[in-house]
Scaffold this active site. Sequence first.
Site, short mmCIF file in Angstrom:
data_model
loop_
_atom_site.label_atom_id
_atom_site.label_comp_id
_atom_site.label_asym_id
_atom_site.label_seq_id
_atom_site.Cartn_x
_atom_site.Cartn_y
_atom_site.Cartn_z
N SER A 1 -4.59 -6.05 -8.59
CA SER A 1 -5.28 -6.70 -7.47
C SER A 1 -5.32 -5.73 -6.31
O SER A 1 -4.56 -4.75 -6.27
CB SER A 1 -4.50 -7.96 -7.07
N TYR B 1 2.41 -13.44 -5.08
CA TYR B 1 1.27 -12.79 -5.71
C TYR B 1 1.35 -11.27 -5.56
O TYR B 1 1.15 -10.53 -6.52
CB TYR B 1 -0.02 -13.32 -5.09
#
Length: 311
Positions: free
Chosen positions: A146, A159
Amino acid sequence: MRTFDFAGGTAVVTGAASGIGAALADALARRGSDLVLLDRDAERLATVRDAIRARHPDLTVTDHVVDLADAADTGRVAGAVRARHPRIRLLVNNAGVALGGRFDQITLDEFGWVMEVNFRAVVQLTHELLPALRAEPGAHLVTVSSLFGLIAPAGQTAYAASKFAVRGFTEALRHELVDDGIGVTSVHPGGIRTRIARNARIGSGVPAEDFAGDLRRFEQLLTIDPARAAEVILTGVRRRRGRVLIGWSAKLPDLLGRLAPASYGRFVATGQRLLTRALARRAGATAAPPGPVEGAPSTPARRPAPGSPPG
């Protein structure tokens, strides 16, 4: 290492029922890859499978419903895939989940759930299927990290931790597997239009009314078509690139993180204010600051990010 050849090989894709995973499955089929598709959403997965079979009747397309948060279920499916496909040319670890909330607003169980799906499952599937990759000359491994595996905004401790872990794992594997002739690519998407934000869990300590408004503003910033993201990823695979960033919304913050690794927060705070004004003008009303967005500037705030970045 020679360029990657898609045609005639077997590609395994996780998170294949929607978003980038579904787009990758379609793009791989158009390149002549047989497919093994994994997801926990049985209905959507079947829709993707049937559509590809209808368009490409000459390809072998199988699917497995799996809960990647469950190590035993992950192991069961990995074993079934390896038994049926002793040679795998491409493994794409794409599946991921999101959790909205500051660290003091989430529980350790919630934090652990994100780590199980986003990191442990990637490690487990790669470990289980690595012998099949080694058995296929010219194989390749992809992990979808990401933008938040490059910078870490407030409200995204779980995350970001999972995606930084994926990045480190992938980089080490790249160095380990080079002598085996296996290419390894780490992918860092920007603002991709996927369902991950909409499906995100809300931390137990996050007021639901705060989350709803942030989610609406967040989704306005997801502008990149998953099909476009899939093409960028597969171009990187074909060229054996070690790292792929998708969109300016990934490339700019990556550069900022490199130039000011310990102090980029003040720069993204300025960017967030500019984004807030732009969204307010678009909506024709004053908007509250959005939560951290993949590829968009983020800054510590009272409210958490609405879910997490796409990808």
